[in-house]
Design an enzyme around this catalytic site. Structure first.
Site, PDB file in Angstrom:
ATOM      1  N   ARG A  72       2.946 -12.634   5.086  1.00  9.25           N
ATOM      2  CA  ARG A  72       1.425 -12.380   4.409  1.00  9.25           C
ATOM      3  C   ARG A  72       0.378 -12.246   5.230  1.00  9.25           C
ATOM      4  O   ARG A  72      -0.530 -11.756   5.128  1.00  9.25           O
ATOM      5  CB  ARG A  72       1.318 -13.604   3.281  1.00  9.25           C
ATOM      6  CG  ARG A  72       1.983 -13.880   2.307  1.00  9.25           C
ATOM      7  CD  ARG A  72       1.692 -14.990   1.522  1.00  9.25           C
ATOM      8  NE  ARG A  72       0.326 -14.650   0.816  1.00  9.25           N
ATOM      9  CZ  ARG A  72       0.251 -14.211  -0.697  1.00  9.25           C
ATOM     10  NH1 ARG A  72       1.472 -13.917  -1.067  1.00  9.25           N
ATOM     11  NH2 ARG A  72      -0.745 -13.917  -1.164  1.00  9.25           N
TER      12      ARG A  72
ATOM     13  N   GLU B 266       6.215   2.232  11.151  1.00 10.62           N
ATOM     14  CA  GLU B 266       5.424   1.022  10.899  1.00 10.62           C
ATOM     15  C   GLU B 266       6.392   0.053  11.814  1.00 10.62           C
ATOM     16  O   GLU B 266       5.691  -0.942  12.417  1.00 10.62           O
ATOM     17  CB  GLU B 266       5.636   0.673   9.560  1.00 10.62           C
ATOM     18  CG  GLU B 266       6.851   0.320   8.668  1.00 10.62           C
ATOM     19  CD  GLU B 266       6.625   0.174   7.239  1.00 10.62           C
ATOM     20  OE1 GLU B 266       5.601  -0.367   6.928  1.00 10.62           O
ATOM     21  OE2 GLU B 266       7.568   0.154   6.496  1.00 10.62           O
TER      22      GLU B 266
ATOM     23  N   LYS C  11       2.560  -8.030   4.522  1.00 10.62           N
ATOM     24  CA  LYS C  11       3.549  -7.448   3.472  1.00 10.62           C
ATOM     25  C   LYS C  11       2.637  -7.586   2.012  1.00 10.62           C
ATOM     26  O   LYS C  11       2.745  -6.695   1.196  1.00 10.62           O
ATOM     27  CB  LYS C  11       4.553  -8.505   3.180  1.00 10.62           C
ATOM     28  CG  LYS C  11       5.644  -7.950   2.269  1.00 10.62           C
ATOM     29  CD  LYS C  11       7.095  -8.367   2.318  1.00 10.62           C
ATOM     30  CE  LYS C  11       7.946  -7.698   1.660  1.00 10.62           C
ATOM     31  NZ  LYS C  11       8.375  -6.192   1.841  1.00 10.62           N
TER      32      LYS C  11
ATOM     33  N   CYS D 179      -2.918 -13.298   3.712  1.00  3.84           N
ATOM     34  CA  CYS D 179      -3.003 -14.931   4.170  1.00  3.84           C
ATOM     35  C   CYS D 179      -2.056 -15.610   3.205  1.00  3.84           C
ATOM     36  O   CYS D 179      -1.935 -15.163   1.955  1.00  3.84           O
ATOM     37  CB  CYS D 179      -4.473 -15.209   4.013  1.00  3.84           C
ATOM     38  SG  CYS D 179      -5.607 -14.546   5.117  1.00  3.84           S
TER      39      CYS D 179
ATOM     40  N   LYS E 263       8.916   3.987   7.386  1.00  4.11           N
ATOM     41  CA  LYS E 263       9.840   3.254   8.023  1.00  4.11           C
ATOM     42  C   LYS E 263      10.032   3.301   9.508  1.00  4.11           C
ATOM     43  O   LYS E 263       9.625   2.336  10.347  1.00  4.11           O
ATOM     44  CB  LYS E 263      11.142   3.305   7.374  1.00  4.11           C
ATOM     45  CG  LYS E 263      11.520   2.804   6.118  1.00  4.11           C
ATOM     46  CD  LYS E 263      11.557   1.367   6.035  1.00  4.11           C
ATOM     47  CE  LYS E 263      10.282   0.672   5.573  1.00  4.11           C
ATOM     48  NZ  LYS E 263       9.641   1.094   4.207  1.00  4.11           N
TER      49      LYS E 263
ATOM     50  N   GLU F  87       8.961   8.326   2.842  1.00  2.00           N
ATOM     51  CA  GLU F  87       9.469   6.908   3.071  1.00  2.00           C
ATOM     52  C   GLU F  87      10.157   6.762   4.373  1.00  2.00           C
ATOM     53  O   GLU F  87       9.958   5.714   5.207  1.00  2.00           O
ATOM     54  CB  GLU F  87      10.456   6.337   1.863  1.00  2.00           C
ATOM     55  CG  GLU F  87      11.054   5.146   1.855  1.00  2.00           C
ATOM     56  CD  GLU F  87       9.904   3.931   2.155  1.00  2.00           C
ATOM     57  OE1 GLU F  87       8.817   4.270   1.880  1.00  2.00           O
ATOM     58  OE2 GLU F  87      10.195   2.663   2.282  1.00  2.00           O
TER      59      GLU F  87
ATOM     60  N   TRP G   2      -3.923 -13.196   7.952  1.00  2.00           N
ATOM     61  CA  TRP G   2      -4.380 -11.667   8.336  1.00  2.00           C
ATOM     62  C   TRP G   2      -5.701 -11.328   8.284  1.00  2.00           C
ATOM     63  O   TRP G   2      -6.481 -11.737   7.333  1.00  2.00           O
ATOM     64  CB  TRP G   2      -3.736 -10.813   7.225  1.00  2.00           C
ATOM     65  CG  TRP G   2      -3.744  -9.430   7.500  1.00  2.00           C
ATOM     66  CD1 TRP G   2      -2.593  -9.030   8.406  1.00  2.00           C
ATOM     67  CD2 TRP G   2      -4.495  -8.335   7.261  1.00  2.00           C
ATOM     68  NE1 TRP G   2      -2.845  -7.470   8.417  1.00  2.00           N
ATOM     69  CE2 TRP G   2      -4.034  -7.215   7.890  1.00  2.00           C
ATOM     70  CE3 TRP G   2      -5.677  -8.308   6.465  1.00  2.00           C
ATOM     71  CZ2 TRP G   2      -4.873  -6.104   7.741  1.00  2.00           C
ATOM     72  CZ3 TRP G   2      -6.422  -7.162   6.411  1.00  2.00           C
ATOM     73  CH2 TRP G   2      -5.847  -5.795   7.135  1.00  2.00           C
TER      74      TRP G   2
ATOM     75  N   HIS H 175       2.700  26.564   8.343  1.00  2.00           N
ATOM     76  CA  HIS H 175       1.434  26.221   8.234  1.00  2.00           C
ATOM     77  C   HIS H 175       0.494  25.447   9.115  1.00  2.00           C
ATOM     78  O   HIS H 175      -0.473  25.148   9.019  1.00  2.00           O
ATOM     79  CB  HIS H 175       0.852  26.041   6.749  1.00  2.00           C
ATOM     80  CG  HIS H 175       1.650  27.030   5.913  1.00  2.00           C
ATOM     81  ND1 HIS H 175       1.102  28.366   5.974  1.00  2.00           N
ATOM     82  CD2 HIS H 175       2.542  26.838   5.024  1.00  2.00           C
ATOM     83  CE1 HIS H 175       1.691  29.003   5.070  1.00  2.00           C
ATOM     84  NE2 HIS H 175       2.787  28.104   4.430  1.00  2.00           N
TER      85      HIS H 175
ATOM     86  N   ASN I 152      -7.131 -17.811   0.756  1.00  2.00           N
ATOM     87  CA  ASN I 152      -6.426 -16.659   0.800  1.00  2.00           C
ATOM     88  C   ASN I 152      -7.301 -15.772  -0.212  1.00  2.00           C
ATOM     89  O   ASN I 152      -7.668 -16.090  -1.310  1.00  2.00           O
ATOM     90  CB  ASN I 152      -5.061 -16.763   0.218  1.00  2.00           C
ATOM     91  CG  ASN I 152      -4.610 -15.387   0.000  1.00  2.00           C
ATOM     92  OD1 ASN I 152      -4.968 -14.097   0.680  1.00  2.00           O
ATOM     93  ND2 ASN I 152      -3.720 -14.955  -1.016  1.00  2.00           N
ATOM     94  N   GLY I 153      -8.110 -14.631   0.298  1.00  2.00           N
ATOM     95  CA  GLY I 153      -8.804 -13.927  -0.592  1.00  2.00           C
ATOM     96  C   GLY I 153      -9.812 -13.493   0.320  1.00  2.00           C
ATOM     97  O   GLY I 153     -10.069 -13.456   1.322  1.00  2.00           O
TER      98      GLY I 153
HETATM   99  C1  G6P Z   1       2.525  -3.122   2.523  1.00  2.00           C
HETATM  100  C2  G6P Z   1       3.852  -3.102   2.748  1.00  2.00           C
HETATM  101  C3  G6P Z   1       4.487  -1.957   2.407  1.00  2.00           C
HETATM  102  C4  G6P Z   1       4.229  -2.004   0.648  1.00  2.00           C
HETATM  103  C5  G6P Z   1       2.962  -1.804   0.530  1.00  2.00           C
HETATM  104  C6  G6P Z   1       2.603  -1.863  -0.916  1.00  2.00           C
HETATM  105  O1  G6P Z   1       1.718  -1.984   3.302  1.00  2.00           O
HETATM  106  O2  G6P Z   1       3.852  -3.343   4.250  1.00  2.00           O
HETATM  107  O3  G6P Z   1       5.867  -2.380   2.649  1.00  2.00           O
HETATM  108  O4  G6P Z   1       4.924  -0.884   0.415  1.00  2.00           O
HETATM  109  O5  G6P Z   1       2.024  -2.845   1.174  1.00  2.00           O
HETATM  110  O6  G6P Z   1       3.035  -3.194  -1.487  1.00  2.00           O
HETATM  111  P1  G6P Z   1       3.483  -3.532  -2.798  1.00  2.00           P
HETATM  112  O7  G6P Z   1       3.537  -5.189  -2.621  1.00  2.00           O
HETATM  113  O8  G6P Z   1       2.291  -3.331  -3.576  1.00  2.00           O
HETATM  114  O9  G6P Z   1       4.531  -2.923  -3.176  1.00  2.00           O
END
Ligand code: G6P
Length: 607
Positions: free
Chosen positions: A27, A487, A602, A2, A484, A480, A74, A503, A100-101
């Site tokens: 956010r 997501e 994010k 948020c 990507k 990673e 969010w 396995h 927010n929170g």
């Molecule tokens: C979310 C984001 C990711 C990120 C993760 C951790 O899931 O979409 O891209 O890696 O949070 O976030 P941070 O801000 O702690 O790196």
């Protein structure tokens, strides 16, 4: 999660609120809304769509006023409906709030307020705030806000309006970030400095248990007992703002291309005259020598950076190193104590699980080091020391430069620790330092894989499932690369250590299945090559990314991506780049919302 924004000014505030919300949309984007004080009435405009829809709705029926608050959500408590969208108003429309929170005691408060006759419209935890303010209001907006704040437990940053004080915004903070900006003829507050950087060069970071009253020409700060607080002004240099997409179709593509500069900036901060160095005031010489274990903790891509980092610490510093997913760390009985170095990685510096891990590690006496991008964020502030990754503002939800700068920071920390503890010989240290300095150039070379990925991504748009494999550090990069892909494309993507395929996961391979193999050469080469052959024998379409020197070993591969050679320990940083492009273009061909993938945010401030 948020985003909140607030302005107190003399002009028309709504366009500023809406623009701020666009900046904060990363956010959370389940709904958006604004409230503006207009002719002694608080007017709202809300949408369950994106901020551009909010803008269209507002433009169709504009209202004017210089004081207002805004929110992009969010959803946590209650579905993303218009009723649950912030701002929330008190029953008589006297007060409005954005938050927010998470208010952890909201159920008890709601029951109390209901028994006193308050009627709740939404399912949110937030709504209790505005009812509490209404309950405690006795002619002083500040006093009512502080009385309400003291009843709340949990995390909150909130901004509030009161029709009796038509030029004022009240702001409170407990754990969730809020930054106050002081401009000319206007003051403002936001969850993220990037949303207000175009309006001011003067920012004040509120601390936990603090409040502020914003008026067009003044800001005053208080603790929750109402005592005035002196705050330090941070002067912004103008680089904090989000400078838009800069001609790119999406923020993600722009940020992919910012990686060489971001990594260069970070490396040149710590690599001077051929020596890597860090200034970590809380890490005494004695403590540094005494470290007997390293735990690297993070979520999502930050966790993946940690997986890469552990190998660097083991090999270069000779210290046992382990990586943990932050949401699991506390439940694994982490064996950390005063001889442990716990590294918390976080782009945003706000991630709730990472923060909780930090607090757990501190409780157990560990030395905690943040590897964080957002300056002044909670994790940065609570760690014993912090290394900033200097990636600049990252807007796309799927991180790119955030991740690669985390890798660079970890490589340098490992090299530095190895050197300080005299584990690394001079020759090896010199060679590694040289390779480190060359990394931005190698990333630039890796960016040239865009055309290849673009050309092949279209073939992938109908796929339902893809697989990523790798061994050792290649597995870390494969994690990673796979994240990507899933997501932003919504294609099911699974990452498996190459040797573990047989396995179980290999049973999913059938003719046409796409398998991406990451291979940095060296000791893993022959074995990974065998694993590639095993899936190809079962009809998989194989794609392999490897350094040029390994090309000879790679026969019978459907697609080859070759990158310049570098120190194998550092290869992840370049290796991930083609897969950022594969994910980006596959998402593009599938018509996905690349910068704001569904259900994600994010900054993840819930556990
Ligand atoms: C979310 C984001 C990711 C990120 C993760 C951790 O899931 O979409 O891209 O890696 O949070 O976030 P941070 O801000 O702690 O790196």
């Amino acid at each position: 999660m948020c985003g909140i924004i607030a302005f107190s000014e003399r002009g028309s505030v709504a366009p500023h609120l809406i623009k701020g919300l666009e900046r904060l949309e990363y956010r959370g984007y389940d709904s958006a809304g604004i409230a503006v004080m207009s002719d002694c009435v608080i007017r709202t405009c809300k949408t369950t769509k994106r901020v551009n829809d909010l803008e269209a709705k507002y433009n169709a029926h504009p209202f004017y006023g210089g004081v207002g608050i805004g929110h992009t959500r969010w959803a946590t408590h209650g579905a993303p409906t218009e009723t649950n969208a912030h701002p929330h108003l008190s029953e008589d429309g006297h007060f409005a709030v954005v938050h927010n929170g998470i208010i952890e005691n909201y159920e008890a408060l709601r029951a109390e307020l209901k028994s006193e006759g308050h009627f709740f419209k939404s399912e949110t935890d937030t709504e209790v705030i505005v009812h509490l303010v209404e309950k405690y209001y006795n002619g002083s907006f500040l006093k009512a806000v502080l009385a309400a704040a003291k009843r709340l437990t949990g995390t909150f940053a909130a901004a509030l309006l009161c029709i009796d004080e038509p030029d004022t915004v009240a702001v409170i903070r407990n754990f969730s970030p809020i930054i106050v900006g002081i401009g000319t003829d206007k003051t403002m507050a936001s969850s993220d400095v990037s949303a207000i950087a175009e309006h001011t060069r003067k920012a004040v970071y509120l601390d936990d248990g603090e409040a502020a009253l914003l008026r067009p020409d003044s800001v005053s700060f208080y603790d929750f007992d109402g005592n005035p607080v002196e705050k330090e002004i941070t002067f912004l240099d103008g680089t904090e703002g989000d400078n838009g997409k800069n001609g790119a179709a999406h923020y993600m593509l722009k940020e992919i291309y910012e990686q060489p500069d971001a990594v260069r900036r970070l490396i040149s901060e710590h690599l001077k005259d051929g020596e890597v160095s860090f200034s970590l005031p809380s890490l005494s010489r004695e403590k540094l020598e005494d470290i007997d274990k390293i735990c690297i903790v993070g979520c999502g891509s930050a966790y993946h950076a940690g997986v890469s980092g552990t190998t660097a610490f083991r090999r270069l510093a000779g210290i046992p190193a382990y990586s943990y997913i932050a949401s699991e760390f506390r439940y694994m009985e982490p064996m950390v104590d005063s001889r442990s170095l716990v590294i918390l990685i976080s782009q945003s510096g706000e991630t709730a699980d990472t923060l909780a891990s930090l607090r757990e590690a501190k409780k157990r006496g560990a030395y905690t080091l943040g590897v964080v991008n957002v300056v002044g964020s909670l994790i940065a502030k609570e760690c014993d020391d912090v290394v900033y990754t200097l990636a600049g503002h990252e807007t796309a939800v799927a991180t790119t430069k955030g991740y690669t700068t985390q890798l660079a920071a970890l490589y340098m920390l490992a090299l530095w620790l190895g050197s300080e503890r005299k584990v690394l010989g001079d020759k090896r240290k010199k060679q590694l330092t040289k390779e480190l300095a060359a990394l931005p150039g190698i990333i630039e070379e890796a960016l040239k894989t865009e055309a290849h990925a673009k050309a092949h991504a279209e073939e992938m748009k109908e796929l339902e499932s893809v697989f990523f494999i790798g061994r050792g550090t290649d597995y870390a990069a494969a994690l990673e690369a796979s994240l990507k892909m899933k997501e932003i494309t919504y294609i099911h993507s699974e990452c498996c250590p190459a040797g573990e395929l047989k396995h179980g996961t290999i049973s999913l391979i059938e003719p046409g299945t796409r398998v991406f193999a990451l291979m940095s050469g060296g000791e893993v080469a022959a074995k990974t090559v065998n694993n590639i052959k095993e899936v190809r024998a079962r009809g998989a379409h194989t794609v392999c990314c490897a350094p040029v020197s390994a090309a000879a070993e790679l026969t019978d591969i459907d697609e080859m991506i070759l990158l310049p050679d570098t120190e194998p320990l550092f290869f992840n940083i370049a290796q991930v780049i083609p897969f950022q492009f594969y994910a980006y273009y596959t998402a593009l061909y599938r018509g996905c919302d690349i910068d704001k993938p569904r259900n994600l945010a994010k900054s993840v401030t819930v556990e």
